[in-house]
Design a protein around this motif. Structure first.
Motif, PDB file in Angstrom:
ATOM      1  N   ARG A 209       0.830  -1.208   0.000  1.00 44.80           N
ATOM      2  CA  ARG A 209       0.000   0.000   0.000  1.00 44.80           C
ATOM      3  C   ARG A 209       0.867   1.262   0.000  1.00 44.80           C
ATOM      4  O   ARG A 209       0.492   2.280  -0.587  1.00 44.80           O
TER       5      ARG A 209
ATOM      6  N   CYS B 278       3.340   1.965  -1.615  1.00 47.13           N
ATOM      7  CA  CYS B 278       3.805   2.356  -2.945  1.00 47.13           C
ATOM      8  C   CYS B 278       2.820   3.312  -3.617  1.00 47.13           C
ATOM      9  O   CYS B 278       3.196   4.080  -4.501  1.00 47.13           O
ATOM     10  N   SER B 279       1.550   3.243  -3.215  1.00 47.77           N
ATOM     11  CA  SER B 279       0.532   4.134  -3.804  1.00 47.77           C
ATOM     12  C   SER B 279      -0.587   4.298  -2.787  1.00 47.77           C
ATOM     13  O   SER B 279      -1.684   3.783  -2.967  1.00 47.77           O
TER      14      SER B 279
ATOM     15  N   TYR C  53      -4.280   5.326  -3.615  1.00 50.67           N
ATOM     16  CA  TYR C  53      -4.849   4.672  -4.793  1.00 50.67           C
ATOM     17  C   TYR C  53      -6.224   4.095  -4.499  1.00 50.67           C
ATOM     18  O   TYR C  53      -6.428   3.437  -3.479  1.00 50.67           O
TER      19      TYR C  53
ATOM     20  N   PHE D  30      -3.330  -1.624  -4.424  1.00 50.62           N
ATOM     21  CA  PHE D  30      -2.136  -0.857  -4.797  1.00 50.62           C
ATOM     22  C   PHE D  30      -2.102  -0.725  -6.314  1.00 50.62           C
ATOM     23  O   PHE D  30      -2.736  -1.493  -7.036  1.00 50.62           O
TER      24      PHE D  30
ATOM     25  N   VAL E  73       4.063  -0.594  -7.705  1.00 49.77           N
ATOM     26  CA  VAL E  73       4.678  -1.685  -6.952  1.00 49.77           C
ATOM     27  C   VAL E  73       5.799  -2.307  -7.780  1.00 49.77           C
ATOM     28  O   VAL E  73       6.857  -2.658  -7.266  1.00 49.77           O
TER      29      VAL E  73
END
Ligand code: ANZ
Ligand code: ZN
Length: 819
Positions: A510, A512-513, A516, A521, A526
Motif C-alpha cells: 500500500r 507504494c501508492s 490509490y 495498490f 509496486v
C-alpha cells in the motif's frame, strides 16, 4: 564552541526539514535507481519507547545512506492500528477504540517528527482507516474466490475471560497470554486462510533469502512449516469397515509397532471406542480438553491414556495391535493417529512402560535394550526382526516397505507439514469486518466489491464492546441485518473481524501508492518500488508476520498482481534495549524513558549512542551506554566545523596529503561498514578521523588548510546517517546549503587510498637477500637499478656474472647469476 548543545538545534531543523521535504520519494523520476527501506510499522500503544528508538535509528541508516548515494528512496511510515488494547482501553474509559488509537498515533507521530527518521510523511497510512481496510476486505474476497478463505468447525483455543479465540502462539503454558486465564478448547466455526496450500513454496522460496535474512529466522520459518517425509500406512480395524491411516516418518520400523494411539480429542477416537470403554474414554477426553498443545507435546510429562477396547491389524505381519487414546498424539497433525514403535520412539516407550505394552527392537543400533533402560534408540542401524526387510539400512528399508505397501494398496509415500491453516476470525470489535453475508437461501455471499468497505457499525462504545462470547458487532442489529446481495431475501452480515496480522500482511504494498482507489495498490508503482530492499524490525516477528507477508505475496503473484514471489530482499532484526542486564519492566523498575533521555541529551546523542553500542542485531544494555561521551564527541565535531578557516568550494587537492589520505581511508571504510550493517565500526572510524582532524588543526597544517575543510565536510555527510541534526547544523556552519542529506556521499580518491610505499623483495638465485621500500608505482627498470645497487645483493653475488633479472614491479626482483 565547547558548549554545543545538540538539543538546541532540533527545533530549528525540524521546522526547516518539514518545509524542505527532503525525504519524499519521487514518483516521477525515472533516472535515479530506486530503493525501498521499510521499518516494521508500530502499534499505537502509548508513546514511542526505547525499543522504537533503537529500531528506527537502525532502519534509518540504510535509508539515509541511499539518499546520500543519490538513489530515489522510499522510506514510509504508518500504523498497525487495529487490535485488542484499543478495545480494552475503550471498555475501561467508556469511549470508542478510535479515540485511544488516533490520539496515540498523534503522540507517536509528533515523537517521530522529533526523532527524525527520514520518513516520507506523505505516504502515512493507518490500517484502521476505512480507506485502508476497504482493501483488506477486497483481498479477503479475492482469497475467498480462490478457495483460500474458508470456514470450518474445529477445536480452537478459547479464552473464557477475553471471550475470544486465541492462536496457538497466544497460549502460554495453557494460559491466555494477555490475561492469564486458563485456556479452554471449544468447537467453533471459524474463518481460515489456506496457507497450507503454499507450504512447499514458502519453504522452497527461502532459497532466495539465504544469506540475506538472518539464519535463525530462516531456521524458525523452516521449523514452523515443518516439512517431513515418510509414509501413510492403512491399518484395518476389527469390527469397523474403514481402516485407520497413520502417518509415520519411520516406515522402516513397521514391524516394531506394538500398539496404536489415537488423539483423545479426535473424532476418530470417539468413533473407534468400544462400548465397554466409553465411560473411561469420555472422562479422559474431558481432562485433555483443558490442556495446551505445548503441555501435550512435552516429553517431560508423565504419559496418560486410556484403552479404547479395539484392535488394529498391522498390514505387514497381521499382528493385532491394541488401540489406545492419549493426549500426546495431536488431533490436527498427520491423521491424528500413530503406530507406536516403543523401541525407537521415546514417547511411545514412555507410554508402553507406563501401561505394560510390549517393546520390540527392529533396528540394531548397538545400544542396550530400550525395554531395560527406558531409553529409546531412534538412531540408524540394520533392520532386524522384520521379515523381508531384515538387514537393510534405514533408507533402503523405507523404500522397500513403501514399495510393499504400495503394491498391496495399504500404504504410500507421504509428506507432512507442521504448518496449519491460519485462523483469521476474531470475535472482537476493533478489527476489519469480514465482508461476507450469510443468507438462509444462498449460504455465504460475498459483499459485492462496489459495496466495500463494510465499515464498522456506529454507535457501539464502552461496555458494548465487552466480550460476551460472540462478536460485539452482533449487537448492532441495524448493521447486521441486510438484504442478501444475491436473492434480496433477509440475510445477516458476518460479525467477526479479522486477525490484525491480516492488516499487516500487505501494508508495504500500500505504501507504494497510498491514496490509490483502483485496488489495494497500483500494480505499476509496486513494480517500480518493490521488493523491499531492506526490512528492519524485531525478531518477535520472525515467524508469523513474515510468514503471512510472504504468503500474501505469493497469492498476489498467482493473481498476476506482482512479478516477484518474495517481498523482502534483506531482513535485519535489531536486538533489544535492556537495562542492567535485564529486559526493562515495570516490576523491576529498570525502565528507561525515551522522552526523558531525549530531553536530557537530545535526539542525536540517543541515536548515536544506540548505533555505537554494538552491531545492530545485538542487545543494548543501557547501563553500559555513555550518552555523555557521545555528547562530548558531537561538541568536538561542532568545534572543528566552526574553526574551519577556508572557504566553501576551495580546491581540496592543494590540502595536506596526510590528512587527505586519512579522509579517503575513513570514507572508504565507513562505506564498507555501512553496507555490511556494521554501523558501530563506521562510527568508530569517523571518531578517529575527528581526532586526526583536531591534531591537524592544532599541531599540523592548521585550520586554513583545505584538507581540514575536506575532513569536516566528509564528517558532516557521514554523520548525517547517524546524528542528523548535528550534521545539518555543522553543514550550515561550514557555509554549505541544507539539506546535508542531499550533499552526496563523499568519494574516496583512489590515488589517496594507495599505500605510500610497498616492500620489494630482492632474491639472488631464489634466496631473499634484501627488502626495499619503494613507491607502489615504481617503474621496472628503476626497480632493477635499485636492486642491483643494494650492498647485500652485491655481497650475495660475490662478483658472479648475471644471467638474467626478473622484475615484477613493485613487489619482487629475482636475480639469476651465471653458473
Ligand atoms: C512411527 C515412528 C517410529 C515414528 C519411530 C517416529 C519414530 P514429524 O517428523 O514431526 O513429522 N506422529 C505422527 N502423527 C502424530 C500426531 N498426530 N501426533 C503426535 N505424533 C505424531 O514426526 C512424525 C512422527 O511423529 C511419526 O513417525 C509419528 O511417529 C509421530 F521410531 O511413527 B512415527
Ligand atoms: Zn440469498
Amino acid at each position: 564552541d565547547e558548549h554545543y548543545d545538540p538539543r538546541a538545534v532540533q527545533d530549528k531543523w525540524q521546522a526547516r526539514w518539514a518545509a524542505l521535504e527532503p525525504f519524499a520519494a519521487d514518483e516521477k523520476d525515472e533516472t535515479r535507481e530506486r530503493r525501498y527501506a521499510l521499518d516494521m510499522f508500530p502499534y499505537p500503544s502509548g508513546d514511542l519507547h526505547m525499543g522504537h528508538a533503537e529500531a528506527f535509528a537502525i532502519g534509518d541508516v540504510p535509508a539515509r545512506y541511499w539518499l546520500q548515494r543519490g538513489y530515489n528512496v522510499l522510506h514510509p511510515i504508518g500504523w498497525d492500528s487495529f487490535g485488542l488494547p484499543a478495545e480494552n482501553a475503550a471498555i475501561k474509559r467508556d469511549s470508542h477504540p478510535a479515540e485511544w488509537t488516533y490520539a496515540n498515533i498523534d503522540t507517536q507521530a509528533a515523537s517521530f517528527q522529533r526523532y527524525a527518521p527520514s520518513f516520507d510523511w506523505t505516504r502515512r497510512l493507518h490500517t484502521s482507516d476505512p480507506e485502508y481496510y476497504k482493501w483488506t476486505q477486497w483481498l479477503f474476497l479475492r482469497f475467498y474466490e480462490r478457495g483460500l478463505a474458508y470456514r470450518k468447525g474445529g477445536h480452537v483455543n478459547w479464552c473464557p475471560k477475553d471471550q475470544t479465540v486465541l492462536a496457538n502462539e497466544q497460549v502460554v503454558g495453557g494460559h491466555c497470554e494477555r490475561c492469564g486465564a486458563l485456556v479452554e478448547k471449544r468447537v467453533l466455526t471459524q474463518w481460515y486462510f489456506k496457507i497450507t496450500d503454499y507450504a512447499d513454496r514458502l519453504l522452497d522460496d527461502m532459497a532466495q533469502l539465504e544469506g540475506k535474512w538472518p539464519d535463525r529466522v530462516l531456521l524458525m520459518q523452516r521449523n514452523w512449516i515443518g516439512r517431513s517425509t515418510g509414509a501413510d500406512v492403512d491399518f484395518v480395524i476389527e469390527g469397523r469397515d474403514e481402516p485407520v491411516t497413520v502417518y509415520t516418518t519411520r516406515p522402516d520400523t513397521l514391524y516394531g509397532a506394538t500398539f496404536m494411539v489415537v488423539a483423545a480429542d479426535a473424532a476418530l477416537a470417539d468413533e473407534v471406542c468400544a462400548p465397554d470403554q466409553r465411560a473411561a474414554f469420555e472422562a479422559y477426553r474431558d481432562e485433555v480438553s483443558r490442556e495446551s498443545e505445548i503441555e501435550r507435546l512435552s516429553t517431560e510429562r508423565e504419559k496418560t491414556g486410556v484403552f479404547l477396547g479395539r484392535y488394529a491389524i498391522n498390514p505387514v505381519n497381521g499382528e493385532r495391535l491394541p488401540i489406545w487414546a492419549s493426549d500426546y498424539v495431536l488431533a490436527e497433525y498427520g491423521h491424528g493417529a500413530i503406530m507406536a514403535v516403543p523401541a525407537h520412539d521415546q514417547r511411545d516407550l514412555d507410554f508402553a512402560l507406563k501401561f505394560g505394552l510390549p517393546v520390540r527392537v527392529v533396528v540394531e543400533t548397538g545400544l542396550a535394550d530400550p525395554a531395560e533402560t527406558g531409553v529409546a534408540t531412534p538412531g540408524d542401524g540394520a533392520v532386524v526382526n522384520s521379515g523381508p526387510i531384515d538387514g537393510l539400512t534405514k533408507p533402503d528399508a523405507i523404500a522397500r516397505i513403501i514399495e510393499i505397501l504400495d503394491r498391496r494398496g495399504t500404504g504410500r509415500a507421504a509428506v507432512n507439514f507442521r504448518l496449519r491453516d491460519w485462523l483469521v476470525s476474531r470475535q472482537r470489535f476493533w478489527g476489519c469486518p469480514i465482508p461476507i453475508i450469510h443468507c438462509e437461501a444462498c449460504g455465504e455471499v460475498p459483499v459485492p466489491d462496489d459495496q466495500l468497505p463494510v465499515t464498522l457499525p456506529e454507535g457501539l462504545r464502552g461496555a458494548d464492546l465487552a466480550p460476551k462470547g460472540t462478536s460485539p458487532l452482533a449487537a448492532a442489529s441495524d448493521w447486521v441485518n441486510v438484504e442478501c446481495p444475491k436473492c434480496g431475501g433477509p440475510a445477516r452480515r458476518d460479525t467477526d473481524t479479522m486477525d490484525t496480522f491480516v492488516d499487516s500482511s500487505w501494508y508495504f504494498f500500500r505504501y507504494c501508492s497510498p491514496g490509490y482507489d483502483g485496488g489495494p495498490f497500483d500494480v505499476e508503482r509496486v513494480r517500480r518500488w518493490m521488493p523491499v530492499d531492506q526490512y528492519t524490525g524485531g525478531v518477535e516477528h520472525a515467524i508469523l508476520h513474515l510468514l503471512y507477508s510472504r504468503f500474501f505475496t505469493k497469492v498476489l503473484y498467482d493473481m498476476g498482481m506482482v512479478e516477484f514471489t518474495e517481498p523482502f530482499r534483506r531482513l535485519l532484526n535489531q536486538g533489544q534495549v535492556i537495562n542492567e542486564g535485564k529486559a526493562m519492566s515495570k516490576t523491576l523498575g529498570n525502565g528507561v524513558d525515551l522522552g526523558e533521555q531525549i530531553a536530557e541529551f537530545g535526539v542525536d546523542v540517543i541515536r548515536l549512542a544506540i548505533l555505537f553500542s554494538g552491531p545492530p542485531e545485538d542487545d543494548i544494555d543501557w547501563a553500559d551506554v555513555s550518552p555523555h561521551g557521545m555528547s562530548k564527541f558531537l561538541s568536538r565535531v561542532h568545534r572543528i566545523a566552526s574553526e574551519v578557516a577556508s572557504a566553501p568550494g576551495v580546491d581540496f587537492a592543494s590540502g595536506d596529503v596526510g590528512l587527505r589520505r586519512a579522509v579517503a581511508r575513513t570514507v572508504d571504510e565507513a562505506t564498507t561498514q555501512v553496507e555490511n550493517e556494521r554501523f558501530n565500526v563506521a562510527i568508530a572510524r569517523i571518531m578517529e578521523l575527528v581526532s586526526t582532524t583536531r591534531k591537524a588543526i592544532d599541531s599540523g597544517p592548521g585550520a586554513a588548510d583545505p584538507a581540514v575543510r575536506e575532513a569536516a565536510e566528509a564528517i558532516a555527510v557521514m554523520l548525517s546517517l547517524i546524528a542528523p541534526y548535528t550534521a545539518e547544523e555543522i553543514w550550515e556552519v561550514l557555509g554549505r546549503t541544507a539539506p546535508v542529506i542531499r550533499a552526496g556521499w563523499p568519494a574516496a580518491d583512489p590515488a589517496l587510498l594507495v599505500e605510500e610505499s610497498v616492500t620489494c623483495v630482492v632474491q639472488v638465485a631464489g634466496k631473499v637477500r634484501d627488502r626495499l621500500d619503494v613507491p607502489p608505482g615504481i617503474a621496472g627498470d628503476e626497480l632493477e637499478r635499485l636492486a642491483l645497487a643494494s650492498a647485500r645483493v652485491q655481497d650475495a653475488l660475490g662478483g658472479a656474472e648475471i644471467a638474467k633479472v626478473v622484475v615484477r614491479a613493485p613487489k619482487i626482483v629475482n636475480i639469476v647469476p651465471k653458473r
